[in-house]
Scaffold this active site. Structure first.
Site, PDB file in Angstrom:
ATOM      1  N   CYS A 105       0.830  -1.203   0.000  1.00  0.00           N
ATOM      2  CA  CYS A 105       0.000   0.000   0.000  1.00  0.00           C
ATOM      3  C   CYS A 105       0.864   1.253   0.000  1.00  0.00           C
ATOM      4  O   CYS A 105       1.407   1.652   1.032  1.00  0.00           O
ATOM      5  CB  CYS A 105      -0.924  -0.011   1.226  1.00  0.00           C
TER       6      CYS A 105
ATOM      7  N   CYS B 209      -0.527   4.055   2.238  1.00  0.00           N
ATOM      8  CA  CYS B 209      -0.318   3.823   3.674  1.00  0.00           C
ATOM      9  C   CYS B 209       1.120   4.099   4.095  1.00  0.00           C
ATOM     10  O   CYS B 209       1.364   4.677   5.169  1.00  0.00           O
ATOM     11  CB  CYS B 209      -0.652   2.376   4.026  1.00  0.00           C
ATOM     12  N   ASP B 210       2.080   3.672   3.285  1.00  0.00           N
ATOM     13  CA  ASP B 210       3.470   3.617   3.745  1.00  0.00           C
ATOM     14  C   ASP B 210       4.454   4.487   2.971  1.00  0.00           C
ATOM     15  O   ASP B 210       5.616   4.610   3.376  1.00  0.00           O
ATOM     16  CB  ASP B 210       3.969   2.165   3.687  1.00  0.00           C
TER      17      ASP B 210
END
Length: 305
Positions: A130, A133-134
């Site tokens: 992701c 997300c990261d």
């Protein structure tokens, strides 16, 4: 007892909730996380008609608010199994059991794992599925993206706003992504490519990722490719383990339906990414959800005749 239980709150599930509740059915949506499904892991959406450029989480929140306008209820839970008792369906979660006259499965899919040494060990410590997300954790770092489809290229482009360099590794000598995405990637000075290569191991110092072992698909030669993070986009697997005893999936786990979103079991429907279909997009999930929302109304009405 509800009229319909919807498993999953991605674009398909939320659309089905909107249509079914608007038909004055009692609706319960069971979700295992924040509403939105894969939308929550999508940086930018630019191909959803009438909206223009929007972030995935923003579109998810808008859909969620709209889906609840006509009384659809929401509950959090991890679905373990579904029991078909004819006019009554039981949805069994890890902490509760719910009953309804019909069920719409909108559980979606999850990113496929490669299954190589180091992948699981360094998950969350340099291995990610992701970018949204990261990505921000890798400012000014060199990242590797595994894959050659739309998701790999889109997320690779997204990562360039953080990373110093992004290398897309693909097992073939040309990408499978849409041409417009390919053109953007080729023009981006931060993106380069490793063609005809597959990862065979991810290595690190027991704390974080340091390199990826890449094997040449033509020569068999293996090289140690330095990288600070690895983002994997090699396909999707359906989230249908809870439906395995219903015999409604194909060998790969995708649920088979007709054009009315009906499975082989009356009163059980499937929509969106979880279906055995040719395209998995927000627009197709929304289309599936609208059909299922109408069809479930017809089904429940027929039970009362």
């Amino acid at each position: 007892m509800k009229d319909v239980i919807i498993i999953g709150s991605g674009p398909g599930g939320m659309t089905a909730a909107l249509y079914a509740s608007r038909s004055d059915l009692s609706v319960l949506v069971i979700e295992r996380g924040a509403p939105g499904g894969q939308l929550m892991n999508t940086a930018d959406v630019e191909n959803y008609p009438g909206v223009g450029l929007v972030t995935g989480p923003d579109l998810a929140m808008s859909m969620y608010e709209n889906s609840s306008n006509f009384g659809a209820e929401h509950a959090y839970g991890n679905v373990i199994s579904i029991e078909d008792h004819g006019a009554v369906k039981k949805v069994i979660c890890d902490d509760a059991t719910y009953e309804a006259k019909a069920v719409i499965i909108a559980s979606g899919s999850d990113h496929r794992k490669i299954g190589i040494p180091g992948e699981e060990e360094y998950s969350g410590r340099g291995v990610s599925y992701c970018a949204v997300c990261d990505g921000a954790f890798f400012k000014d770092r060199h990242l590797v993206v595994i894959g050659g489809g739309d998701s790999a290229v889109e997320e690779g482009l997204y990562l360039t706003q953080f990373a110093s360099r992004v290398t897309i590794v693909h097992r073939r000598d040309e990408l499978r992504a849409q041409k417009i995405l390919q053109e953007r990637a080729f023009k981006n000075e931060k993106i380069d490519f490793q063609w005809n290569k597959v990862p065979v191991a991810i290595e690190g110092d027991d704390v974080k990722v340091q390199s990826v072992q890449l094997k040449d698909t033509q020569t068999g030669e293996v090289e140690n490719f330095l990288a600070d993070g690895v983002f994997i986009y090699i396909g999707l697997d359906p989230l249908t383990e809870f439906a395995k005893d219903l015999s409604i999936t194909n060998e790969e786990g995708w649920i088979q339906t007709n054009n009315h979103m009906e499975t082989r079991l009356p009163g059980i429907y499937a929509i969106g990414d979880v279906r055995d279909t040719v395209l998995r997009q927000i627009a197709t999930a929304v289309g599936d959800g609208s059909i299922a929302g109408q069809e479930v109304y017809k089904y429940i009405t027929s039970l009362e005749d």
